[in-house]
Enzyme design. Structure first.
Site, mmCIF file in Angstrom:
data_model
loop_
_atom_site.group_PDB
_atom_site.id
_atom_site.type_symbol
_atom_site.label_atom_id
_atom_site.label_comp_id
_atom_site.label_asym_id
_atom_site.label_seq_id
_atom_site.Cartn_x
_atom_site.Cartn_y
_atom_site.Cartn_z
ATOM 1 N N SER A 6 0.838 -1.198 0.000
ATOM 2 C CA SER A 6 0.000 0.000 0.000
ATOM 3 C C SER A 6 0.869 1.243 0.000
ATOM 4 C CB SER A 6 -0.887 0.026 1.244
ATOM 5 O OG SER A 6 -0.104 0.290 2.413
ATOM 6 N N ASP A 7 0.372 2.325 -0.596
ATOM 7 C CA ASP A 7 0.973 3.615 -0.282
ATOM 8 C C ASP A 7 0.763 3.838 1.208
ATOM 9 O OD1 ASP A 7 2.190 6.073 -0.496
ATOM 10 O OD2 ASP A 7 1.036 6.708 -2.235
ATOM 11 N N TRP A 8 1.574 4.703 1.799
ATOM 12 C CA TRP A 8 1.599 4.822 3.251
ATOM 13 C C TRP A 8 0.258 5.352 3.775
ATOM 14 C CZ3 TRP A 8 5.145 2.188 1.634
ATOM 15 C CH2 TRP A 8 6.268 1.796 2.371
ATOM 16 N N ALA A 53 -2.600 4.039 3.084
ATOM 17 C CA ALA A 53 -3.658 3.909 2.075
ATOM 18 C C ALA A 53 -4.582 2.720 2.344
ATOM 19 C CB ALA A 53 -3.050 3.768 0.680
#
Length: 808
Positions: free
Chosen positions: A223-225, A227
């Site tokens: 995941s993006d941080w 997200a």
């Protein structure tokens, strides 16, 4: 030693398996020593490797921006850059580089476009594939990002992109597909946004269906941080790792979801298999001998990428390269303090930066008079205090207890992700920057504070600011990326030291948000000594230019204009830079303008100056590379990877602002040069544009179709000038029966080098995909095409008609 992932998996119970899928902290996954697994460390890129500390105390080699790398149109150079970054990653103990960014430059207003390669999916994909190959050659993983349609910053955490399947396939997914099939990346990062109603961290159709089942991707998806938002939907939707830790939707929550029957344990097993494969590939599992990374000179590579990326937009008078000028006026605040990189997670800290002023001072022959003048300063915030300041930072608890003390090179604190050793958000209440300042000049000094929250500034015993610093109507979270500054003035005497103190209290909202997850403590003390008024500064620059043989004016954008976290509202150069250029050009006909910007800006004076040279955000060695190019040691080798409008209002696609949470990509497949070709307005510079220091004649174009529906194209060009040079041969396809397709599109490219008078040939492969359209599946459109060998999109040199069809 063999790698038996199922045997390793059999040794783990459910809780151990679930723990491997959640960050143990901001930048790493947990170790499991009993199976030989070390902790996997991830780090931001893409122009350097920051490591786990957001601090200048841990410097990084800093390459030019991704738009600059793409301007080289050379995937082999991207491989070289990737190998250097792998070397840096191994040095810092990093296993996974959070890069490259291969989203498209859909609108010139995208605030993070400096981090993206191009408006064209083929150029983006080939440059990205080169980068991935280079990084992974060194045994370091990548996470190609942000999957997918994360081409804007406004409401990027929550916006739902509404995009047709054809545009999604032909444009936005295309670079990812090319990279997956060609470079076999070990990781993909799922974006914050949603696509057609489903958030990307749980988009099973795209993550499991397209990425894994259709393309054969065997790596991990992170995941993006912050997200990942839903345990069950993310696990079943194809996400493998939720970052950052220790509080994520995976780990304990995932184990409970399995026990509750909401997630099948076989799904978790597949997720863990991919993480263990990542560990094997990067050496964190101790089961694989990693390849030796070449001992590359980081500064030399940074300098090479820079001069190869510089785009000579105009040089009609032939003023460049400079021919032994007796005097040079170097003008512009960015000439002394350049913008070398874009803001946000792409930020790294070089050990040393060579400014244009530094570079020219070193490179000019003895006897050349170089005079610097600021002229106009585009910065809307003051730089952190450095010269003649002796400062420290002191961290304190709520009761005033001193927790830690740190020396400072500049008056700025940037603790993002993790706090310095010995500190934690549970006890940290405030941070104070304090020390002394010795004024070199007496008069009015300006101090400034930035940082979201409560601050108090005291100088020479006077409290200059004491209050809350937030944008009007803003809150702590929205102000993190959008810097808001408070300025105050004070009269100081020359040579008399004064005490300086800036205290920052951690906002309660930020402390609660960050506790145990992601620290964010960032504030700064800015300073500017006595300066002439803006009109006098402009007059001084004009006077310096008038008495010099050549005037070099450096203009560009700032951290307040181009950064992660917000989109742009204008393409105009900030401040009075346009006025500065025009006035200098009136005073000196040999005015060269150097544009220090990561993505398109308006250049309304471009026809009034002798030459325009685009240097992008050029990294730490940009000043040396600029001197090389200005003095003719190197040729500006770049070509534009994106179309530049003359005015923002001319651009056919600009919208980056969601409406009611949705952003509609209504233009379909027509972005970039394809969109420009559909309107009467013409850009300032087309995609692929760029001049060099020599000229080229295109002599022959031969096409050899293949049975798959593609072709091999041979082009012969001759260097007709007087200098050795480099040409980027660009191939465009134009269907004779267009239908709903663009007028023409990039189908392949290659770069060649030749000495004066020398002819060279290059073979370029056109893949069948270049002739395919998505209509409920890929359909090959056979028929007659015009194939153009071009210097740029609008500059065809040779063309031929060819029938391309799929026989097999």
């Amino acid at each position: 030693m063999s790698f038996d992932v199922d045997a390793l998996l059999a040794e783990l119970d459910l809780d151990a398996k679930a723990s491997l899928l959640a960050g143990q902290d901001v930048w790493s996954l947990p170790a499991l020593p009993r199976i030989g697994l070390g902790s996997l460390v991830l780090s931001d890129g893409p122009i350097g490797v920051r490591g786990v500390r957001w601090s200048p105390d841990d410097p990084s080699v800093t390459l030019p921006s991704p738009t600059a790398l793409a301007a080289s149109w050379d995937p082999r150079l991207a491989v070289r850059a990737g190998r250097l970054l792998a070397q840096e990653a191994r040095r810092k103990g990093v296993h996974v580089l959070l890069a490259p960014t291969v989203n498209l430059q859909r609108s010139p207003l995208g605030g993070r476009h400096f981090e993206c390669y191009s408006e064209d999916p083929l150029l983006t994909g080939l440059m990205g594939a080169g980068y991935v190959t280079g990084v992974q050659d060194g045994g370091v993983a990548v996470t190609v990002k942000h999957f997918v349609a994360n081409d804007f910053e406004t409401e990027r955490f929550t916006a739902d992109v509404r995009v047709g399947e054809r545009a999604l396939r032909e444009l936005y997914l295309a670079p990812f597909e090319l990279i997956v099939r060609r470079a076999r990346p070990w990781g993909i990062m799922a974006a914050y946004n949603s696509v057609n109603g489903t958030t990307m961290t749980q988009h099973a159709e795209l993550l499991n269906g397209v990425l894994r089942d259709e393309w054969g991707f065997d790596g991990f998806v992170v995941s993006d941080w912050l997200a990942a938002r839903d345990t069950v939907a993310s696990a079943n939707g194809g996400l493998d790792v939720a970052m950052p830790g220790p509080r994520t939707v995976f780990g304990e929550q995932l184990a409970e979801a399995v026990r509750g029957g909401e997630v099948d344990e076989e799904v978790v097993d597949d997720m863990v298999r991919r993480v263990l494969l990542l560990a094997h590939r990067t050496g964190a599992l101790g089961t694989r001998h990693l390849p030796g990374t070449p001992d590359l000179d980081g500064v030399a590579v940074a300098r090479e990428v820079a001069h190869r990326s510089f785009v000579l937009l105009g040089n009609e008078t032939g003023v460049l390269p400079l021919r032994e000028p007796r005097s040079i006026a170097l003008i512009g605040a960015l000439a002394a303090d350049p913008k070398i990189l874009g803001g946000g997670s792409a930020t790294v800290f070089p050990e040393h930066v060579v400014s244009p002023l530094d570079g020219l001072r070193k490179a000019l022959p003895p006897g050349t008079d170089l005079t610097f003048s600021t002229g106009a300063d585009p910065r809307t915030t003051l730089p952190p205090a450095t010269d003649n300041f002796r400062l420290r930072a002191t961290a304190k608890a709520a009761d005033g207890t001193r927790l830690a003390e740190f020396p400072l090179r500049e008056a700025k604190i940037t603790w993002i992700g993790e706090l310095p050793a010995g500190l934690d958000m549970a006890t940290l209440a405030s941070v104070e920057i304090d020390g002394t300042y010795l004024p070199e000049r007496g008069g009015t000094h300006t101090f400034a504070v930035t940082g979201p929250g409560d601050l108090r500034l005291t100088v020479a015993g006077q409290t200059l600011f004491d209050g809350v610093n937030l944008p009007e109507g803003g809150d702590v979270f929205t102000s993190i990326m959008q810097v808001h500054e408070q300025r105050r003035e004070i009269e100081l005497a020359e040579g008399e030291p004064v005490d300086v103190s800036l205290t920052y209290w951690i906002p309660s909202e930020m402390a609660e948000f960050a506790r145990g997850t992601f620290a964010w403590v960032t504030f700064a003390l800015g300073h500017r000594g006595p300066v002439p008024d803006p009109d006098a500064a402009l007059d001084e620059a004009v006077a310096v230019a008038a008495k010099s043989d050549v005037a070099v004016v450096v203009v560009g954008t700032t951290a307040e204009v181009e950064s992660e976290g917000f989109d742009r509202t204008s393409l105009a150069l900030p401040g009075r830079q346009d006025e500065l250029v025009r006035r200098v050009a009136e005073a000196n006909r040999n005015t060269v303008v150097v544009v220090n910007a990561g993505s398109p800006v308006e250049l309304p004076w471009r026809d009034e100056v002798a030459a325009v040279l685009l240097t992008w955000f050029p990294g730490q060695a940009g000043g040396d590379a600029l001197a090389d190019v200005l003095l003719g040691v190197e040729e500006p080798g770049g070509r534009l990877p994106t179309t530049w409008p003359a005015r923002l209002e001319d651009a056919p696609v600009t919208d980056v602002t969601p409406q009611d949470g949705e952003l509609a990509y209504d233009e379909g497949v027509h972005i970039g040069y394809s969109a420009w070709a559909r309107v009467e307005r013409k850009p300032a510079y087309w995609f692929g544009h760029g001049q060099g220091y020599t000229t080229w004649v295109y002599e022959e174009l031969d096409v050899y179709p293949d049975d798959e529906g593609g072709a091999r194209v041979r082009v012969r060009v001759r260097n007709s000038g007087k200098r050795k040079g480099r040409e980027v041969v660009q191939l465009y396809l134009a269907p004779t029966e267009r239908g709903d397709r663009p007028p023409r599109w990039l189908a392949g490219f290659a770069s060649v080098e030749a000495r004066p008078g020398e002819a060279v040939e290059t073979d370029i492969v056109i893949k069948p995909r270049s002739l395919e359209v998505w209509r409920d599946g890929w359909q090959h459109i056979a028929g007659e095409y015009v194939l153009e060998a071009s210097h740029a999109y609008d500059q065809p040199r040779l063309s031929t008609r060819v029938v391309l069809q799929k026989i097999r």
